[in-house]
Design a protein around this motif. Structure first.
Motif: not given
Length: 200
Positions: A52-62
């Protein structure tokens, strides 16, 4: 010894100081990451690795989810503050790759090849490790820094719920990446004689 591949893996290092100062598009990095995983070998060509590749806001959410979860483990305010700061340093990057192994694939191989049944979970760990290393090195070749983290299984339930992850995907590691904002720590090596045996 001059070898382009060896040069790249020698230069690839753990970079903790990362940022968002990268010109790479999510589309370019997605293609890079997917290709690195697809070309990584696996036992019986099982292709059990998932990501699962998370960028920007999604990565911050993780990393926010991880920070919230870790608060319950903090012994005092000082340790809680240190943990929060560490998670914030990961959230400062461009993205995070969540590496999973598809346990349905592993179980299927165990049923198909019972003589090797006990080995398939071990070989799945080999597969994800190779995929992680391939992605890490590929990101390095793009001038990006990364570090491999392991906050599983404490956030597994939250991750599965937040990003609708299939129950048979088992979280194994998290590779956070971004622009290089600081140097890697010096790396030392143990003596070759203690590590290798060569017979000619």
């Amino acid at each position: 010894m001059s070898n382009q591949f060896l040069d790249q893996i020698t230069q690839r290092r753990t970079i903790y100081a990362i940022g968002k100062n990268a010109a790479h598009t999510p589309e370019h990095l997605t293609d890079l990451i997917q290709t690195a995983i697809k070309q990584s070998p696996s036992s019986f060509n099982s292709q059990s690795s998932r990501a699962v590749i998370l960028f920007n806001g999604e990565s911050e959410k993780f990393w926010g989810l991880v920070a919230d979860k870790l608060k319950s483990y903090a012994k005092d305010e000082e340790s809680a503050a240190k943990t929060t700061a560490k998670m914030a340093s990961f959230a400062a990057g461009v993205g995070t790759v969540l590496f999973f192994e598809d346990m349905d694939v592993v179980k299927g191989l165990q049923e198909q090849f019972p003589s090797y049944a006990e080995n398939f979970p071990v070989w799945a760990e080999h597969s994800t490790a190779i995929a992680q290393f391939a992605v890490w090195t590929a990101l390095h070749t793009e001038g990006l820094g990364a570090s491999l983290q392991h906050y599983n299984p404490i956030v597994d339930a939250e991750v599965h719920a937040e990003w609708d992850i299939p129950a048979n995907w088992k979280l194994r590691a998290q590779l956070v990446f971004g622009s290089v904002e600081g140097e890697a720590k010096a790396k030392t090596y143990m003596d070759d004689a203690a590590r290798f045996k060569v017979f000619k």
